[in-house]
Design a protein around this motif. Structure first.
Motif, PDB file in Angstrom:
ATOM      1  N   THR A 379       0.821  -1.217   0.000  1.00 45.03           N
ATOM      2  CA  THR A 379       0.000   0.000   0.000  1.00 45.03           C
ATOM      3  C   THR A 379       0.848   1.256   0.000  1.00 45.03           C
ATOM      4  N   THR A 380       1.946   1.250   0.718  1.00 47.03           N
ATOM      5  CA  THR A 380       2.756   2.463   0.870  1.00 47.03           C
ATOM      6  C   THR A 380       3.926   2.534  -0.099  1.00 47.03           C
ATOM      7  N   LEU A 381       4.076   1.516  -0.936  1.00 46.40           N
ATOM      8  CA  LEU A 381       5.279   1.385  -1.757  1.00 46.40           C
ATOM      9  C   LEU A 381       5.521   2.582  -2.668  1.00 46.40           C
ATOM     10  N   ALA A 382       4.450   3.138  -3.249  1.00 48.62           N
ATOM     11  CA  ALA A 382       4.621   4.244  -4.190  1.00 48.62           C
ATOM     12  C   ALA A 382       4.669   5.606  -3.503  1.00 48.62           C
ATOM     13  N   GLY A 383       4.467   5.624  -2.175  1.00 53.31           N
ATOM     14  CA  GLY A 383       4.473   6.897  -1.454  1.00 53.31           C
ATOM     15  C   GLY A 383       5.222   6.813  -0.141  1.00 53.31           C
ATOM     16  N   LEU A 384       6.430   6.255  -0.174  1.00 57.75           N
ATOM     17  CA  LEU A 384       7.188   6.007   1.054  1.00 57.75           C
ATOM     18  C   LEU A 384       7.534   7.288   1.807  1.00 57.75           C
ATOM     19  N   ARG A 385       7.641   8.399   1.082  1.00 55.39           N
ATOM     20  CA  ARG A 385       7.972   9.647   1.773  1.00 55.39           C
ATOM     21  C   ARG A 385       6.892  10.033   2.778  1.00 55.39           C
ATOM     22  N   ARG A 386       5.691   9.624   2.531  1.00 55.44           N
ATOM     23  CA  ARG A 386       4.586   9.985   3.423  1.00 55.44           C
ATOM     24  C   ARG A 386       4.619   9.200   4.736  1.00 55.44           C
ATOM     25  N   VAL A 387       5.383   8.109   4.781  1.00 52.94           N
ATOM     26  CA  VAL A 387       5.462   7.311   5.999  1.00 52.94           C
ATOM     27  C   VAL A 387       6.905   7.244   6.505  1.00 52.94           C
ATOM     28  N   SER A 388       7.714   8.219   6.110  1.00 56.78           N
ATOM     29  CA  SER A 388       9.130   8.210   6.494  1.00 56.78           C
ATOM     30  C   SER A 388       9.500   9.492   7.222  1.00 56.78           C
ATOM     31  N   THR A 389      10.480   9.366   8.075  1.00 58.98           N
ATOM     32  CA  THR A 389      11.064  10.517   8.768  1.00 58.98           C
ATOM     33  C   THR A 389      12.558  10.521   8.497  1.00 58.98           C
ATOM     34  N   ARG A 390      13.032  11.578   7.861  1.00 56.63           N
ATOM     35  CA  ARG A 390      14.452  11.696   7.514  1.00 56.63           C
ATOM     36  C   ARG A 390      14.947  10.490   6.730  1.00 56.63           C
ATOM     37  N   GLY A 391      14.126  10.046   5.815  1.00 58.67           N
ATOM     38  CA  GLY A 391      14.513   8.953   4.936  1.00 58.67           C
ATOM     39  C   GLY A 391      14.375   7.572   5.523  1.00 58.67           C
ATOM     40  N   VAL A 392      13.825   7.449   6.737  1.00 58.83           N
ATOM     41  CA  VAL A 392      13.655   6.149   7.390  1.00 58.83           C
ATOM     42  C   VAL A 392      12.163   5.889   7.586  1.00 58.83           C
ATOM     43  N   ILE A 393      11.706   4.719   7.148  1.00 55.86           N
ATOM     44  CA  ILE A 393      10.290   4.377   7.272  1.00 55.86           C
ATOM     45  C   ILE A 393       9.908   4.250   8.744  1.00 55.86           C
ATOM     46  N   ASP A 394       8.791   4.874   9.102  1.00 61.62           N
ATOM     47  CA  ASP A 394       8.229   4.771  10.440  1.00 61.62           C
ATOM     48  C   ASP A 394       7.213   3.629  10.429  1.00 61.62           C
ATOM     49  N   PRO A 395       7.540   2.453  11.007  1.00 60.96           N
ATOM     50  CA  PRO A 395       6.644   1.296  10.930  1.00 60.96           C
ATOM     51  C   PRO A 395       5.263   1.573  11.518  1.00 60.96           C
ATOM     52  N   GLY A 396       5.200   2.309  12.604  1.00 55.99           N
ATOM     53  CA  GLY A 396       3.916   2.608  13.219  1.00 55.99           C
ATOM     54  C   GLY A 396       3.054   3.455  12.306  1.00 55.99           C
ATOM     55  N   LEU A 397       3.640   4.508  11.725  1.00 60.80           N
ATOM     56  CA  LEU A 397       2.893   5.367  10.812  1.00 60.80           C
ATOM     57  C   LEU A 397       2.493   4.600   9.563  1.00 60.80           C
ATOM     58  N   GLU A 398       3.388   3.752   9.080  1.00 63.90           N
ATOM     59  CA  GLU A 398       3.081   2.954   7.890  1.00 63.90           C
ATOM     60  C   GLU A 398       1.881   2.047   8.154  1.00 63.90           C
ATOM     61  N   THR A 399       1.830   1.424   9.318  1.00 62.96           N
ATOM     62  CA  THR A 399       0.716   0.544   9.667  1.00 62.96           C
ATOM     63  C   THR A 399      -0.586   1.322   9.749  1.00 62.96           C
ATOM     64  N   VAL A 400      -0.541   2.494  10.370  1.00 59.36           N
ATOM     65  CA  VAL A 400      -1.748   3.322  10.506  1.00 59.36           C
ATOM     66  C   VAL A 400      -2.273   3.731   9.132  1.00 59.36           C
ATOM     67  N   GLU A 401      -1.370   4.211   8.269  1.00 65.12           N
ATOM     68  CA  GLU A 401      -1.785   4.678   6.950  1.00 65.12           C
ATOM     69  C   GLU A 401      -2.286   3.518   6.090  1.00 65.12           C
ATOM     70  N   ALA A 402      -1.616   2.380   6.165  1.00 61.53           N
ATOM     71  CA  ALA A 402      -2.043   1.220   5.384  1.00 61.53           C
ATOM     72  C   ALA A 402      -3.402   0.719   5.858  1.00 61.53           C
ATOM     73  N   ARG A 403      -3.616   0.733   7.175  1.00 63.87           N
ATOM     74  CA  ARG A 403      -4.909   0.300   7.707  1.00 63.87           C
ATOM     75  C   ARG A 403      -6.020   1.254   7.260  1.00 63.87           C
ATOM     76  N   ARG A 404      -5.718   2.551   7.301  1.00 63.81           N
ATOM     77  CA  ARG A 404      -6.721   3.537   6.880  1.00 63.81           C
ATOM     78  C   ARG A 404      -7.087   3.346   5.409  1.00 63.81           C
ATOM     79  N   MET A 405      -6.082   3.170   4.561  1.00 63.69           N
ATOM     80  CA  MET A 405      -6.350   2.984   3.143  1.00 63.69           C
ATOM     81  C   MET A 405      -7.054   1.662   2.875  1.00 63.69           C
TER      82      MET A 405
END
Length: 525
Positions: A379-405
């Motif tokens: 789900t987040t593959l094409a928009g990793l910047r939206r779930v990353s902080t300073r170039g590092v993926i935030d797993p918690g944010l990624e899970t929240v955004e993926a669940r919402r979508m």
């Protein structure tokens, strides 16, 4: 055609499956399913994605071995317990999956007789092997040189090779899973005609398909599954004109558990001003010099508008779409994509995404998804910047955004950690759509978005597309199903031999008008 080498038909049905139960962790895939198939009949198995059709066939063919399910399977009245696919093939049962199991680098002969080669003194007799392969190819109506590499054949011809391969195993029951999903109309008619010929020769067929019209044209019986249960089995009789006794609405009602009064949702939004324009888009084939796959294509899209693109197979629709999406196909010659009159950088996929363009490919499994990854990652593959902080993926944010979508797209799953490969086709398509909607596109290109998806899942996809358009995005919908274009689009362009041959408004469009445009060559109007 030669008569198949099969045992004399025993009294009673060829196959009976009784009270089949099959569970996966946390999911009951089959809940007391029963199925009966007669000798020399075509039996359709229908249901929404996730209804249990493929699971039931995997039980029958030994993919899910005895002991992994409960219930009883009988062939000619005798109980059988297949430990693997080899044992089911020995009993005369062969399955042809939607993804063909051929070796592209090998010849037609080698594929047809793989594991059944004709040999003398332990050495393959290639003359006899080619002769046997040719005999089987002619039986399925395919006039090809047996020495031809399979990779050189069309998808339709490859389907025939798969069936010839099954006949080499002296098949008595042939299972076909969505056999016409990637075929054009002529190839589909040819394959369905072959099923009728095999039926006349005493071979029984189980046909899994979402194309209700095709099912009704060849089937003797239809069994409908819903939510892992057998809903009903309908006998299909035909009058003197060949009209079946069971209509599409009857099948749909059994599949989805309700009437679908409308196959396509009504428009809710308004069309705004012109937003995107494609000018003189010209692309050559990636390897064949001088072959033009998109030739001066020009079109416009307005905010909130769903624009269709119709064309026969080989017209260049997919080639145009892929090349427009970051030049991911072919050799760019000239042309541009403009937003509000300003040229957009689309020289790479990254450029296209940054310009607000998204592309849902025709082949979701090979090009749209990473099948062995979970829903979250896809789900987040094409928009990793939206779930990353300073170039590092935030797993918690990624899970929240993926669940919402996932909730927004109504993906039926056990959670975002579920592997995409285990989802039904309709839910896989929702994940692909969710991946691109996560990028917040202004132009969404959909290439055959409902191919291989049942009517219920189709309607849900249509609702998602309508919702996106209502939010102001532009949608370019490529489809080989003219009723889909007519039901969904505000305007429709037709393409033939890489060129736009005309456009028509949604209100004025009909199948005859579109077909004339789709077969007309010449300059753009």
């Amino acid at each position: 055609m030669s008569t198949p080498n099969t045992a004399p038909a025993a009294p009673g049905p060829l196959l009976r499956m009784r009270d089949i139960h099959k569970e996966f962790p946390g999911v009951r895939a089959l809940d007391g399913v029963s199925l009966s198939v007669g000798h020399g009949t075509v039996h359709a198995l229908m249901g929404e994605n996730g209804a249990g059709k493929s699971t039931l066939m995997k039980v029958l063919s030994g993919v899910h071995p005895a002991g992994s399910y409960t219930g009883e399977v009988l062939v000619d009245g005798e109980p059988v317990r297949f430990a693997d696919v080899t044992e089911s093939e020995r009993a005369g049962i062969a399955i042809i999956h939607q993804e063909l199991a051929l070796v592209p680098q090998l010849s037609v002969s080698e594929n047809v007789l793989l594991g059944h080669e004709v040999s003398r003194f332990g050495v393959i007799d290639w003359g006899a092997t080619h002769a046997r392969a040719r005999e089987l190819l002619l039986r399925v109506g395919l006039d090809e040189n047996p020495a031809t590499p399979v990779s050189a054949l069309s998808i339709g011809a490859q389907q025939m090779v798969e069936i010839a391969k099954a006949l080499a195993k002296r098949v008595r029951l042939l299972i076909l899973d969505e056999p016409t999903s990637a075929l054009n109309e002529a190839e589909s008619e040819r394959l369905l005609g072959l099923l009728l010929e095999l039926r006349a020769q005493g071979v029984a067929c189980i046909l899994i398909s979402h194309k209700i019209g095709e099912v009704m044209s060849v089937s003797d019986e239809v069994t409908i599954l819903r939510d892992g249960r057998t809903i009903e089995t309908l006998a299909v009789e035909r009058d003197a004109r060949g009209v079946p006794s069971v209509d599409e609405d009857r099948i749909i009602r059994g599949m989805v558990g309700r009437d679908l009064d409308q196959r396509h949702p009504e428009r809710t939004g308004r069309i705004g001003p012109e937003l995107f324009e494609v000018r003189d888009w010209t692309v050559d084939h990636p390897t064949r010099a001088g072959r033009r796959v998109a030739d001066g294509v020009g079109l416009t899209l307005r905010a909130g508008e769903i624009v269709g693109m119709a064309g026969l197979m080989g017209a260049g629709r997919t080639e145009f779409a892929m090349s427009l999406f970051g030049r991911s196909y072919g050799r760019y010659v000239r042309g541009g994509l403009y937003r509000d009159g300003r040229a957009l950088p689309v020289g790479s996929v990254a450029d296209a995404i940054a310009s607000g363009v998204a592309y849902v490919p025709e082949d979701r499994k090979s090009l749209g998804l990473v099948l062995d990854d979970d829903i979250r990652s896809n789900t987040t593959l094409a928009g990793l910047r939206r779930v990353s902080t300073r170039g590092v993926i935030d797993p918690g944010l990624e899970t929240v955004e993926a669940r919402r979508m996932s909730e927004h797209m109504r993906v039926r799953s056990h959670g975002t950690s579920q592997t995409v490969r285990t989802l039904s086709g309709g839910n896989q398509q929702k994940v692909v759509l969710g991946k691109w909607m996560f990028t917040r596109p202004e132009l969404l290109i959909l290439d055959e978005p409902t191919r291989g998806i049942d009517v219920g899942a189709k309607y849900e996809i249509y609702l998602i597309v309508r919702r996106l358009a209502a939010e102001g995005a532009c949608v370019l919908l490529i489809s080989s199903e003219l009723p889909e274009l007519l039901g969904m689009c505000d305007r429709i362009y037709a393409m033939c031999e890489g060129r736009i041959t005309g456009q028509v408004s949604g209100e004025e469009a009909d199948q005859e008008t579109l077909m004339k445009l789709m077969t007309r060559t010449g300059d753009q109007p």
